[in-house]
Design a protein around this motif. Structure first.
Motif, PDB file in Angstrom:
ATOM      1  N   GLU A   1       0.845  -1.152  -0.033  1.00 41.43           N
ATOM      2  CA  GLU A   1      -0.135   0.008  -0.032  1.00 41.43           C
ATOM      3  C   GLU A   1       0.805   1.438   0.074  1.00 41.43           C
ATOM      4  N   LYS A   2       2.166   1.156   0.453  1.00 36.24           N
ATOM      5  CA  LYS A   2       2.930   2.236   0.477  1.00 36.24           C
ATOM      6  C   LYS A   2       3.831   2.596  -0.802  1.00 36.24           C
ATOM      7  N   ILE A   3       4.177   1.491  -1.433  1.00 37.35           N
ATOM      8  CA  ILE A   3       5.098   1.895  -2.643  1.00 37.35           C
ATOM      9  C   ILE A   3       4.801   1.072  -3.834  1.00 37.35           C
ATOM     10  N   HIS A   4       3.494   0.192  -3.875  1.00 31.85           N
ATOM     11  CA  HIS A   4       3.230  -0.634  -4.760  1.00 31.85           C
ATOM     12  C   HIS A   4       1.800  -0.974  -5.093  1.00 31.85           C
ATOM     13  N   TYR A   5       1.154   0.051  -5.066  1.00 29.70           N
ATOM     14  CA  TYR A   5      -0.227   0.220  -4.834  1.00 29.70           C
ATOM     15  C   TYR A   5      -0.765   0.642  -6.388  1.00 29.70           C
ATOM     16  N   GLN A   6       0.012   0.791  -7.286  1.00 30.81           N
ATOM     17  CA  GLN A   6      -0.554   1.008  -8.715  1.00 30.81           C
ATOM     18  C   GLN A   6       0.290   0.714  -9.739  1.00 30.81           C
ATOM     19  N   HIS A   7      -0.133   0.211 -10.986  1.00 29.04           N
ATOM     20  CA  HIS A   7       0.419  -0.012 -11.860  1.00 29.04           C
ATOM     21  C   HIS A   7       1.045   1.019 -12.771  1.00 29.04           C
ATOM     22  N   PRO A   8       2.177   1.073 -13.578  1.00 30.17           N
ATOM     23  CA  PRO A   8       2.734   2.337 -14.188  1.00 30.17           C
ATOM     24  C   PRO A   8       1.835   3.109 -15.003  1.00 30.17           C
ATOM     25  N   ASP A   9       0.547   2.561 -15.269  1.00 31.83           N
ATOM     26  CA  ASP A   9      -0.349   3.349 -16.046  1.00 31.83           C
ATOM     27  C   ASP A   9      -1.436   4.001 -14.930  1.00 31.83           C
ATOM     28  N   GLY A  10      -1.256   3.894 -13.828  1.00 28.25           N
ATOM     29  CA  GLY A  10      -1.924   4.573 -12.878  1.00 28.25           C
ATOM     30  C   GLY A  10      -3.058   3.851 -12.238  1.00 28.25           C
ATOM     31  N   SER A  11      -3.283   2.629 -12.837  1.00 30.13           N
ATOM     32  CA  SER A  11      -4.431   1.548 -12.407  1.00 30.13           C
ATOM     33  C   SER A  11      -4.123   0.820 -11.087  1.00 30.13           C
ATOM     34  N   PRO A  12      -5.135   0.745 -10.305  1.00 31.57           N
ATOM     35  CA  PRO A  12      -4.946   0.050  -9.024  1.00 31.57           C
ATOM     36  C   PRO A  12      -4.119  -1.251  -9.400  1.00 31.57           C
ATOM     37  N   PHE A  13      -3.189  -1.689  -8.311  1.00 32.64           N
ATOM     38  CA  PHE A  13      -2.548  -2.903  -8.192  1.00 32.64           C
ATOM     39  C   PHE A  13      -3.250  -3.650  -7.077  1.00 32.64           C
ATOM     40  N   ALA A  14      -3.878  -4.762  -7.348  1.00 36.55           N
ATOM     41  CA  ALA A  14      -4.379  -5.415  -6.313  1.00 36.55           C
ATOM     42  C   ALA A  14      -3.413  -6.328  -5.614  1.00 36.55           C
ATOM     43  N   ALA A  15      -3.195  -6.522  -4.334  1.00 37.83           N
ATOM     44  CA  ALA A  15      -2.327  -7.206  -3.425  1.00 37.83           C
ATOM     45  C   ALA A  15      -2.434  -8.660  -3.831  1.00 37.83           C
ATOM     46  N   ALA A  16      -3.453  -9.199  -4.219  1.00 37.32           N
ATOM     47  CA  ALA A  16      -3.558 -10.673  -4.633  1.00 37.32           C
ATOM     48  C   ALA A  16      -2.796 -10.879  -5.934  1.00 37.32           C
ATOM     49  N   ASP A  17      -2.692  -9.712  -6.761  1.00 35.24           N
ATOM     50  CA  ASP A  17      -1.729 -10.041  -7.897  1.00 35.24           C
ATOM     51  C   ASP A  17      -0.318  -9.798  -7.928  1.00 35.24           C
ATOM     52  N   CYS A  18       0.082  -9.193  -6.738  1.00 32.24           N
ATOM     53  CA  CYS A  18       1.555  -8.917  -6.276  1.00 32.24           C
ATOM     54  C   CYS A  18       2.220 -10.047  -6.391  1.00 32.24           C
ATOM     55  N   LYS A  19       3.365 -10.182  -7.120  1.00 34.55           N
ATOM     56  CA  LYS A  19       4.354 -11.328  -7.285  1.00 34.55           C
ATOM     57  C   LYS A  19       5.034 -11.490  -5.687  1.00 34.55           C
ATOM     58  N   ILE A  20       4.979 -10.397  -5.068  1.00 29.57           N
ATOM     59  CA  ILE A  20       5.689 -10.316  -3.839  1.00 29.57           C
ATOM     60  C   ILE A  20       4.799 -11.491  -2.737  1.00 29.57           C
ATOM     61  N   PHE A  21       3.343 -11.141  -2.797  1.00 31.94           N
ATOM     62  CA  PHE A  21       2.561 -11.900  -1.829  1.00 31.94           C
ATOM     63  C   PHE A  21       2.456 -13.246  -2.477  1.00 31.94           C
ATOM     64  N   ARG A  22       2.490 -13.340  -3.917  1.00 32.30           N
ATOM     65  CA  ARG A  22       2.513 -14.527  -4.321  1.00 32.30           C
ATOM     66  C   ARG A  22       3.638 -15.526  -4.120  1.00 32.30           C
TER      67      ARG A  22
ATOM     68  N   ASP B   1      10.870  -7.250 -14.225  1.00 31.78           N
ATOM     69  CA  ASP B   1      11.470  -5.866 -14.403  1.00 31.78           C
ATOM     70  C   ASP B   1      10.545  -4.825 -15.156  1.00 31.78           C
ATOM     71  N   ASP B   2       9.153  -5.022 -15.068  1.00 33.28           N
ATOM     72  CA  ASP B   2       8.308  -4.205 -15.795  1.00 33.28           C
ATOM     73  C   ASP B   2       7.517  -3.583 -14.748  1.00 33.28           C
ATOM     74  N   GLU B   3       7.690  -3.418 -13.648  1.00 33.83           N
ATOM     75  CA  GLU B   3       6.781  -2.338 -12.706  1.00 33.83           C
ATOM     76  C   GLU B   3       7.533  -1.503 -12.171  1.00 33.83           C
ATOM     77  N   VAL B   4       6.616  -0.738 -11.380  1.00 34.80           N
ATOM     78  CA  VAL B   4       7.134   0.307 -10.563  1.00 34.80           C
ATOM     79  C   VAL B   4       6.869   0.519  -9.268  1.00 34.80           C
ATOM     80  N   PHE B   5       7.705   1.070  -8.103  1.00 33.87           N
ATOM     81  CA  PHE B   5       7.372   1.722  -6.998  1.00 33.87           C
ATOM     82  C   PHE B   5       7.137   2.937  -7.205  1.00 33.87           C
ATOM     83  N   TRP B   6       6.250   3.625  -6.152  1.00 32.54           N
ATOM     84  CA  TRP B   6       5.915   4.876  -5.934  1.00 32.54           C
ATOM     85  C   TRP B   6       6.566   5.397  -4.913  1.00 32.54           C
ATOM     86  N   ARG B   7       7.300   6.740  -5.252  1.00 36.30           N
ATOM     87  CA  ARG B   7       8.359   7.419  -4.147  1.00 36.30           C
ATOM     88  C   ARG B   7       7.396   8.024  -3.214  1.00 36.30           C
ATOM     89  N   ALA B   8       7.997   8.484  -2.356  1.00 38.22           N
ATOM     90  CA  ALA B   8       7.297   9.392  -1.213  1.00 38.22           C
ATOM     91  C   ALA B   8       6.605  10.835  -1.891  1.00 38.22           C
TER      92      ALA B   8
END
Length: 518
Positions: free
Chosen positions: A469-490, A501-508
């Motif tokens: 929710e802090k740094i991985h909450y959206q796709h590069p296009d700004g669409s919401p990124f569900a936690a269930a689809d996150c490879k980290i939680f997978r 190598d095709d995802e983004v983190f969101w800075r402060a």
């Protein structure tokens, strides 16, 4: 499936084994002892009833022998002419001297002539001798006189009324038999008692019956003896006529006869005394002549002895009954006392055993507490060594093991501290961003490079937060990124690694940063 095992301490098990062993031993020994005592008591009871019955039989025969001996002597003196019954003074001295030297059971000694005269001596109610006289001078009545010092008649004491000896049972029995004989039982002429007489016919030289010599016994004397011998063990003794079952004498205090309103005498039978055990034994004896037997009467067990007493004119049965209760009382008292001592000894032994077990198991209990403390991480706990035996050796070994564990843990902590510091140095100095999360996705670690890369001033801005929710909450296009689809939680869910190598983190400041992570 795992089975749950009930836990029983060694101490409890040892105490249970001890108690069970003692109970089995006490019960076993008690059973053997009780059986032996019971068998011995049965033998004692049987010997007692046999002895008592035999003693009664012998004593009754001895009683009956006394009148017979008196008759033998009296008849020989009269038939030989040594005693002249027509001489009043000589006759009176003879009968008084005979009575004075005879046993107390002899009530009177008399002679009845064929003409109906009656002479002799008797004991009155006070036990004093009196002279009996019944002839023409008394008008056919029986008169009793006191005895003077010279054993002749003194003053008239009693006028007993008309009396003809020839009508009495003892006279008629001897006259009919022609030989010495015992009379049937009869109600005494004066005394309130049954009597039996030893009768001896007296003949002249031509063989003509001159009269009958009689020695008379009151049966109350026999009853006194029966009570004396059976009262100590609450027993009972009876004399009954074998064929008729009529009472001769008894120790039960029951009347042997009754007198009706018209003066008739009714004898009492054994079936009227209300003692089913004795009655049953009497009937069994008539059926199979069993001399000694045990008989169950109601709740009381009776040991019964039956013996015949047979003489000329006498056909009696002596019945002796010994109840189980009084004889068993001493045995039960002994058993109760022994059982009390055994129980007391068992309790004391159990207390002593418990004390010893407590002393023995106290160090073990303490060692168990020490072991549990060590298992929970308290490596400073030590067992107290109180004895220099096997248990003391175990306590020493446990303490030595605790020392070794404490040394190893101390060294291990030092090594871990060293490795942790080295790892921390590596993580802090690397240029790559390294983040750590738990299974809930909360940040547990972040190195300086990750803090700087994500545009935060301090690590505390990330620690404890949900990194998705802090740094991985959206796709590069700004669409919401569900936690269930996150490879980290997978990776957390499936337990295997993923990379991208095709995802983004969101800075402060809300700007994205292209990342490659694994």
């Amino acid at each position: 499936m795992k089975h749950k095992h009930k836990s029983i301490s060694i101490r409890t098990l040892v105490i249970l084994v001890f108690v069970l062993s003692m109970l089995v031993s006490v019960l076993g020994i008690g059973t053997v002892v009780y059986s032996s005592w019971s068998a011995a008591a049965n033998r004692v009871r049987q010997e007692l009833v046999d002895h008592t019955g035999g003693h009664i039989h012998e004593q009754i025969e001895a009683f009956l022998e006394i009148p017979s001996r008196i008759n033998v002597l009296s008849a020989s003196l009269i038939e030989s002419g040594a005693v002249d019954l027509t001489d009043t003074a000589q006759r009176e001295r003879f009968f008084v001297s005979q009575l004075a030297t005879s046993a107390e059971e002899i009530y009177s000694i008399s002679y009845g002539s064929r003409e109906g005269a009656y002479y002799g001596a008797r004991r009155n109610d006070g036990g004093l001798p009196e002279i009996m006289r019944n002839d023409a001078s008394t008008g056919g009545e029986s008169w009793y006189y006191t005895v003077r010092e010279d054993h002749t008649a003194g003053t008239l004491a009693v006028k007993a009324g008309a009396f003809d000896p020839r009508t009495r049972a003892w006279y008629t029995a001897a006259a009919a038999a022609g030989t010495p004989v015992w009379s049937p039982l009869y109600k005494h002429f004066v005394m309130e008692d049954l009597a039996v007489s030893a009768a001896w016919p007296i003949y002249d030289r031509s063989g003509t019956l001159e009269g009958v010599m009689g020695t008379h016994m009151l049966l109350s004397g026999i009853e006194d003896y029966l009570r004396e011998i059976t009262d100590p063990f609450e027993g009972a003794a009876l004399l009954v006529e074998r064929e008729t079952g009529l009472l001769v004498a008894n120790s039960l205090g029951r009347d042997n006869y009754t007198v009706g309103g018209d003066g008739t005498v009714q004898r009492v039978g054994i079936d009227e005394i209300g003692h089913e055990g004795i009655l049953s034994a009497y009937r069994s004896y008539l059926a199979d002549a069993t001399r000694s037997l045990s008989h169950l009467a109601g709740k009381d067990r009776l040991y019964i002895d039956l013996q015949e007493i047979r003489l000329a004119g006498v056909d009696w049965i002596a019945i002796t009954a010994v109840p189980e209760g009084p004889v068993m009382l001493s045995m039960f008292r002994s058993i109760s006392w022994s059982a009390g001592v055994a129980v007391a000894a068992l309790v004391l032994l159990a207390l002593l055993f418990n004390f010893i077990i407590k002393r023995l198991f106290h160090p073990i209990k303490q060692m168990l507490g020490t072991a549990q403390a060590l298992a929970s991480g308290d490596l400073h706990r030590r067992a107290e060594v109180v004895r220099q035996d096997e248990i003391g050796g175990i306590a020493t070994s446990l303490n030595h093991m605790a020392d070794e564990m404490q040394t190893l843990v101390s060294h291990l902590e030092e090594r871990v501290q060293e490795r942790t510091e080295e790892l921390q140095l590596i993580l802090d100095s690397t240029a790559e961003a390294i983040l750590g999360i738990d299974v809930q996705g909360l940040c547990t670690f972040c190195n300086p490079s990750s803090v700087q890369l994500l545009g935060y001033a301090h690590a505390e801005n990330l620690l404890g937060t949900n990194l998705h929710e802090k740094i991985h909450y959206q796709h590069p296009d700004g669409s919401p990124f569900a936690a269930a689809d996150c490879k980290i939680f997978r990776a957390i869910r499936q337990g295997r690694g993923f990379g991208t190598d095709d995802e983004v983190f969101w800075r402060a400041d809300g700007s994205p940063i292209q990342v490659e992570y694994r």
